[in-house]
Write an enzyme that holds these catalytic residues in place. Structure first.
Site, PDB file in Angstrom:
ATOM      1  N   GLU A  50       0.805  -1.223   0.000  1.00 30.28           N
ATOM      2  CA  GLU A  50       0.000   0.000   0.000  1.00 30.28           C
ATOM      3  C   GLU A  50       0.839   1.274   0.000  1.00 30.28           C
ATOM      4  O   GLU A  50       0.418   2.306  -0.515  1.00 30.28           O
ATOM      5  CB  GLU A  50      -0.959   0.016   1.188  1.00 30.28           C
ATOM      6  N   PHE A 112     -11.755  -7.013  13.586  1.00 30.24           N
ATOM      7  CA  PHE A 112     -10.682  -7.481  12.723  1.00 30.24           C
ATOM      8  C   PHE A 112     -10.326  -6.397  11.705  1.00 30.24           C
ATOM      9  O   PHE A 112     -11.202  -5.842  11.056  1.00 30.24           O
ATOM     10  CB  PHE A 112     -11.109  -8.770  12.009  1.00 30.24           C
ATOM     11  N   GLN A 113      -9.041  -6.114  11.565  1.00 29.95           N
ATOM     12  CA  GLN A 113      -8.517  -5.090  10.655  1.00 29.95           C
ATOM     13  C   GLN A 113      -9.137  -3.715  10.910  1.00 29.95           C
ATOM     14  O   GLN A 113      -9.393  -2.945   9.989  1.00 29.95           O
ATOM     15  CB  GLN A 113      -8.686  -5.508   9.192  1.00 29.95           C
ATOM     16  N   LYS A 162     -17.752  -0.508   5.790  1.00 29.51           N
ATOM     17  CA  LYS A 162     -18.229  -1.495   4.826  1.00 29.51           C
ATOM     18  C   LYS A 162     -19.753  -1.436   4.651  1.00 29.51           C
ATOM     19  O   LYS A 162     -20.258  -1.563   3.528  1.00 29.51           O
ATOM     20  CB  LYS A 162     -17.807  -2.897   5.282  1.00 29.51           C
ATOM     21  N   MET A 478      24.457   8.803   2.344  1.00 33.75           N
ATOM     22  CA  MET A 478      24.344  10.053   3.087  1.00 33.75           C
ATOM     23  C   MET A 478      24.611   9.819   4.576  1.00 33.75           C
ATOM     24  O   MET A 478      25.221  10.653   5.247  1.00 33.75           O
ATOM     25  CB  MET A 478      22.976  10.685   2.859  1.00 33.75           C
TER      26      MET A 478
END
Lengths: 565, 163
Positions: A50, A112-113, A162, A478
């Site tokens: 993602e 969940f999630q 949802k 760096m």
């Protein structure tokens, strides 16, 4: 006819003119994906993580003048996206992120999630929404695009539970929205503009300093007209490169921590400074106390009032859209026929040319091992200076900024504010989708590229013929440079051990890999790579491990206290 | 310098946390913060007492204005204004102290709003300084519990904060 929330979401995106949405499916967004499947107006690009979805949307937005668009699921989908969102926020990139959420009745139940998406992203978005009622959905999405693309642009997130994607309502996409609490000022104050022009034309040692605002505000043409009309020196920030043509004699190079000697000296010693779409950040002016040891008047043009007088006191603030303000400045200059002080300007340029003669970007052109600067110079030559160049973060980013002389805006795409390693490859994919006819190059290092290397798979799926220039010095360069300068050569954890064979790795993803070890092979390799129009080519350049980026303003020091070669 | 900043914001869930989050993220002080809906149910009115140099206060007002849910921001301390705070204080009131406590409440124009045989609960409004003065005037150990709302402020005369 009544539509479901999922149908409405996709219809809104299509009606908003979104052609690509970058995302990754999951439980909370399955109904939205189902609707994406059933239509072909909005094309979905499936990334492998993602974070890359957001970077790709970001690269897309920076390359064209449209907002980027992202779709991810709840929970880990969102938390993975946060780095990308913060990157876009720091660089003011217009973007709309649609996230799935657990059903409204489950919110707060540790489902969940489930994460508190609005809470987690609040500090790194311009605004965010949780849509609890399907009747608010279309208006909210319209508002999201409106807020993301107006004023100082930025990412806006819309969190959709949802059950809202299943609920039904009548669909109508609003033609416009107005919000009493959000009305960005676009037109600069005419009196302030007059004052600014009076200061500028009376200046003995004027300097123009512009940032990402000129690129994002599409004001390059107006800037060029203004600078050339006055004959003043002009410098760009890392974010502003391409805002003024780098090959113009009035251009001083980039300023700041790794800016040119002449740009930093002119910033420090000018008597009137015009800042446009830039924010005087710590990498640009160094220590503000040191900056103010010299007396100068400052004019600051910015669309965001909170950027003005944040780090430095400003004498003439001008709040407005940079293109509108520059147009008005050009108009007033033409109308009054005001001219700068020619004698003073001549003396100032004489001084600047002395600084320029230090040739601060010099490096060993006869070295037996590949110098990274040389690779970028050859890259510039072979691509005719007209490629879209994305980068990751570190030494390679600075060399690309210094040596790929950008003449046009929206050709240089990098994470300036947040400094996000892993940005370059997905951003290149997004930029290529915005301009499939253009040559797109990702300049990276062996450390950065590994932070989003999985996107080689996405590039294969969509046949993105990106050219990857990997400046491989086997170090987080760096970090190594700072350790050499400031930590007594103790290279703590900056050596990149156990590197993969990048050629084989690239080949296993179905692309072309090349390894280049000798300076004399650089040009040939680049020519071959760029002749393969349809292939992604990964060029692994084995470069000098000890090379450092110069000039350098050490942290806490003033602009004129540079370390030079 | 102490400043009292008033704002009108959309009466939406999350608006308060945007303001509070801004102060913590940017390291600004909050001495007190009060918020409640206004006569227009779509708007909330918030009063924030903060301290900072002029530069910091300028940034605070600009950053507040930048929040999309914030409709209007005014630094009340830039002009004439009135501020009041409400305190409820539960004090020991038994034996010979009981009469003295009643007198102290009267002197400070407090009202006794709950009584037991051992305690009074006193309601007091005023500036923060007046509330402090009342607490200072009480004997050590007399205070059992206090709760304060933080300051609410309004401009004097024709100064009106409205959409």
């Amino acid at each position: 006819m009544e539509l479901t929330g999922a149908e409405i979401t996709v219809r809104c995106l299509a009606d908003e003119g979104v052609d690509y949405i970058f995302g990754y499916p999951g439980g909370a967004v399955l109904h939205i994906y189902d609707e994406i499947f059933k239509q072909d107006r909005v094309k979905h690009i499936l990334v492998r993580h993602e974070q890359a979805a957001v970077h790709a949307a970001d690269g897309y937005a920076r390359a064209c003048e449209k907002p980027g668009c992202v779709l991810v699921t709840s929970g880990p989908g969102v938390t993975n996206a946060v780095t990308g969102i913060a990157t876009a926020y720091m660089d003011s990139i217009p973007m709309v992120i649609v996230t799935g959420q657990v059903p409204t009745h489950a919110i707060g139940q540790d489902a969940f999630q489930e994460v508190d998406t609005v809470g987690i992203t609040r500090p790194c978005v311009k605004h965010n929404f949780l849509v609890k009622d399907v009747r608010d959905l279309a208006t909210t999405i319209k508002k999201a695009f409106y807020i993301a693309t107006t004023g100082r642009p930025g990412p806006v997130l819309v969190d959709i539970p949802k059950d809202v994607t299943i609920a039904r309502t009548e669909y109508e996409y609003p033609a416009s929205v107005s919000m009493r609490s959000y009305n960005p000022v676009l037109k600069g104050h005419a009196g302030q503009i007059r004052k600014a022009l009076a200061l500028l034309t009376e200046a003995k040692r004027p300097m123009i300093y512009t940032g990402g605002g000129v690129v994002l505000g599409s004001a390059s043409a107006e800037l060029a007209q203004f600078v050339r009309n006055l004959g003043f020196p002009c410098t760009n920030t890392l974010m502003g490169l391409g805002g003024y043509p780098a090959n113009d004699p009035l251009f001083m190079g980039m300023l700041g921590m790794h800016g040119t000697y002449e740009a930093n000296m002119a910033m420090q010693h000018c008597d009137v400074l015009l800042a446009i779409g830039a924010r005087f950040d710590d990498r640009v002016i160094g220590n503000p106390k040191h900056f103010f040891q010299e007396d100068r008047r400052i004019i600051h043009v910015d669309v965001d009032p909170s950027s003005i007088s944040k780090r430095v006191r400003v004498d003439v603030p001008i709040v407005g859209d940079v293109r509108e303000v520059l147009s008005e400045m050009n108009r007033q200059l033409a109308a009054t026929g005001a001219k700068p002080d020619a004698a003073a300007l001549k003396a100032w340029w004489t001084q600047i040319e002395l600084w320029r003669a230090r040739n601060c970007l010099k490096y060993d052109r006869n070295a037996a091992i590949i110098k990274p600067q040389m690779v970028i110079e050859k890259l510039h030559e072979i691509t005719g200076g007209d490629a879209i160049v994305t980068s990751d973060v570190g030494q390679h980013q600075m060399w690309a900024a210094q040596f790929y002389r950008f003449d046009k805006p929206r050709r240089w795409i990098n994470s300036g504010g947040l400094g996000t390693m892993g940005f370059g490859l997905p951003a290149a994919l997004g930029a290529w989708l915005a301009h499939p006819e253009s040559t797109v190059v990702c300049v990276t290092g062996e450390a950065s590229i590994q932070m989003c290397i999985q996107e080689l798979s996405t590039c294969k799926q969509y046949r993105a013929p990106i050219k990857i220039v990997n400046l491989n010095n086997r170090y987080m360069g760096m970090v190594r440079q700072w350790q050499e300068f400031f930590h007594g050569n103790r290279y703590a954890e900056s050596y990149m051990d156990a590197l993969p064979d990048f050629v084989k790795l690239t080949e296993s993803y179905g692309h072309v890999g090349m390894r280049i070890e000798k300076p004399e092979d650089v040009e040939g390799a680049l020519r071959e790579a760029f002749s393969r129009k349809d292939d992604l080519v990964f060029m692994d350049f084995v470069t000098d491990q000890t090379e450092n980026v110069f000039p350098m303003v050490p942290g806490g020091k003033g602009l004129s206290e540079m370390i030079l070669v | 310098m102490r400043h009292i900043i008033s704002l009108l914001l959309e009466n939406e869930s999350g608006a308060l946390s945007r303001v509070a989050g801004l102060f913590s993220a940017r390291g600004y002080n909050i001495e007190s913060l009060t918020v409640a809906p206004t006569e227009d149910a779509t708007l909330s009115r918030m009063t924030i007492v903060t301290t900072g140099s002029d530069d910091v206060i300028e940034q605070i007002t600009k950053q507040l204005n930048k929040l999309v849910d914030v409709v209007k921001v005014v630094d009340l301390s830039e002009g004439e204004h009135i501020e009041r705070e409400l305190m409820l204080v539960k004090v020991r009131a038994s034996g010979k102290d009981r009469e003295e406590m009643k007198r102290m409440a009267d002197i400070f124009r407090g009202r006794i709003i709950d009584v037991t045989d051992k305690s009074y609960t006193i309601e007091l409004t005023g500036t923060g300084q007046k509330l402090d003065a009342f607490l200072d005037a009480l004997e050590d150990g007399a205070v059992l519990e206090t709760v304060r709302t933080g300051a609410s402020g309004i401009g004097r005369g024709e100064r009106i904060l409205k959409v």
